[in-house]
Design a protein around this motif. Structure first.
Motif, PDB file in Angstrom:
ATOM      1  N   TRP A  43      41.845   9.631  52.040  1.00  0.00           N
ATOM      2  CA  TRP A  43      42.765  10.631  51.250  1.00  0.00           C
ATOM      3  C   TRP A  43      43.846   9.404  50.900  1.00  0.00           C
ATOM      4  CZ3 TRP A  43      42.550  15.317  49.764  1.00  0.00           C
ATOM      5  CH2 TRP A  43      41.909  16.194  50.411  1.00  0.00           C
ATOM      6  N   HIS A  44      44.080   9.695  49.570  1.00  0.00           N
ATOM      7  CA  HIS A  44      45.008   8.764  48.706  1.00  0.00           C
ATOM      8  C   HIS A  44      45.399   9.056  47.378  1.00  0.00           C
ATOM      9  CE1 HIS A  44      41.261   7.740  46.825  1.00  0.00           C
ATOM     10  NE2 HIS A  44      41.880   7.076  45.814  1.00  0.00           N
ATOM     11  N   SER A  45      46.508   8.752  46.661  1.00  0.00           N
ATOM     12  CA  SER A  45      46.593   8.993  45.456  1.00  0.00           C
ATOM     13  C   SER A  45      47.272   7.657  44.831  1.00  0.00           C
ATOM     14  CB  SER A  45      47.983   9.919  45.430  1.00  0.00           C
ATOM     15  OG  SER A  45      49.203   9.232  46.003  1.00  0.00           O
ATOM     16  N   HIS A  46      47.117   7.927  43.325  1.00  0.00           N
ATOM     17  CA  HIS A  46      47.524   6.826  42.416  1.00  0.00           C
ATOM     18  C   HIS A  46      48.830   7.432  41.837  1.00  0.00           C
ATOM     19  CE1 HIS A  46      43.870   4.674  43.236  1.00  0.00           C
ATOM     20  NE2 HIS A  46      43.313   5.892  43.116  1.00  0.00           N
ATOM     21  N   MET A  64      40.315  17.660  47.063  1.00  0.00           N
ATOM     22  CA  MET A  64      41.650  17.757  46.845  1.00  0.00           C
ATOM     23  C   MET A  64      42.439  18.935  47.684  1.00  0.00           C
ATOM     24  SD  MET A  64      41.342  17.259  42.717  1.00  0.00           S
ATOM     25  CE  MET A  64      39.579  18.159  42.804  1.00  0.00           C
ATOM     26  N   ARG A  81      47.002  11.789  37.865  1.00  0.00           N
ATOM     27  CA  ARG A  81      47.893  10.645  38.602  1.00  0.00           C
ATOM     28  C   ARG A  81      48.782  11.441  39.660  1.00  0.00           C
ATOM     29  NH1 ARG A  81      50.895   7.956  34.259  1.00  0.00           N
ATOM     30  NH2 ARG A  81      49.129   8.578  33.130  1.00  0.00           N
ATOM     31  N   LEU A  83      47.851  12.983  42.273  1.00  0.00           N
ATOM     32  CA  LEU A  83      47.319  13.937  43.140  1.00  0.00           C
ATOM     33  C   LEU A  83      46.490  13.370  44.191  1.00  0.00           C
ATOM     34  CD1 LEU A  83      46.618  17.055  43.091  1.00  0.00           C
ATOM     35  CD2 LEU A  83      44.683  16.721  41.673  1.00  0.00           C
ATOM     36  N   GLU A  84      46.575  13.771  45.661  1.00  0.00           N
ATOM     37  CA  GLU A  84      46.038  13.218  46.618  1.00  0.00           C
ATOM     38  C   GLU A  84      44.713  13.754  46.497  1.00  0.00           C
ATOM     39  OE1 GLU A  84      46.932  12.502  51.294  1.00  0.00           O
ATOM     40  OE2 GLU A  84      47.741  14.320  50.404  1.00  0.00           O
ATOM     41  N   HIS A  85      43.491  12.584  46.821  1.00  0.00           N
ATOM     42  CA  HIS A  85      42.211  13.113  46.693  1.00  0.00           C
ATOM     43  C   HIS A  85      41.365  12.176  47.660  1.00  0.00           C
ATOM     44  CE1 HIS A  85      42.960   9.812  43.927  1.00  0.00           C
ATOM     45  NE2 HIS A  85      41.739   9.608  43.980  1.00  0.00           N
ATOM     46  N   GLY A 107      45.230   3.230  46.344  1.00  0.00           N
ATOM     47  CA  GLY A 107      46.432   3.516  46.035  1.00  0.00           C
ATOM     48  C   GLY A 107      47.575   2.688  46.709  1.00  0.00           C
TER      49      GLY A 107
END
Length: 118
Positions: A43-46, A64, A81, A83-85, A107
């Motif tokens: 799980w990560h986001s940018h 998500m 941008r 949004l954790e996915h 991220g």
């Protein structure tokens, strides 16, 4: 100045590693990246950029917190941008990613995979 087309299938034959992105070209400050995936990523986001996924072969589900989208060959999805996915693939799947140069795949630069050019 390169004088030949980039064949994505040929580039993908050059490696077997999963979740190991490879840069195959660039334009306007963006990397063109191929990657093979299978299983579950993190799980990560940018926070500063959208995340574009284009499936070349196989199937990819992008989970998500708000739901999930599943992509097949020729389909793409842009994760907005911030949004954790969490990308997942039940079978080996080949992707093309387009992102600003230097964008860490997790991220976080401390945990990101290197992206060598091939």
């Amino acid at each position: 100045m390169p004088t030949q087309a980039v064949n994505l299938a040929d580039k993908l034959k050059l490696f077997d590693e999963l979740w190991a992105p490879k840069v195959v070209g660039s334009f306007n400050g963006h990397d063109l990246i191929v990657v093979k995936v299978k299983g579950r990523f993190v799980w990560h986001s940018h926070p500063d950029t959208d995340d574009l996924f284009l499936v070349l072969k196989g199937r990819l589900t992008i989970e998500m917190r708000e739901g999930a989208v599943t992509l097949g060959p020729g389909e793409l999805y842009v994760v907005p941008r911030g949004l954790e996915h969490c990308p997942t693939a039940d079978e080996e799947t080949e992707l093309l990613l387009i992102e600003p140069e230097g964008t860490p795949n997790t991220g976080d630069p401390a945990t990101a995979a290197p992206k060598p050019k091939i």
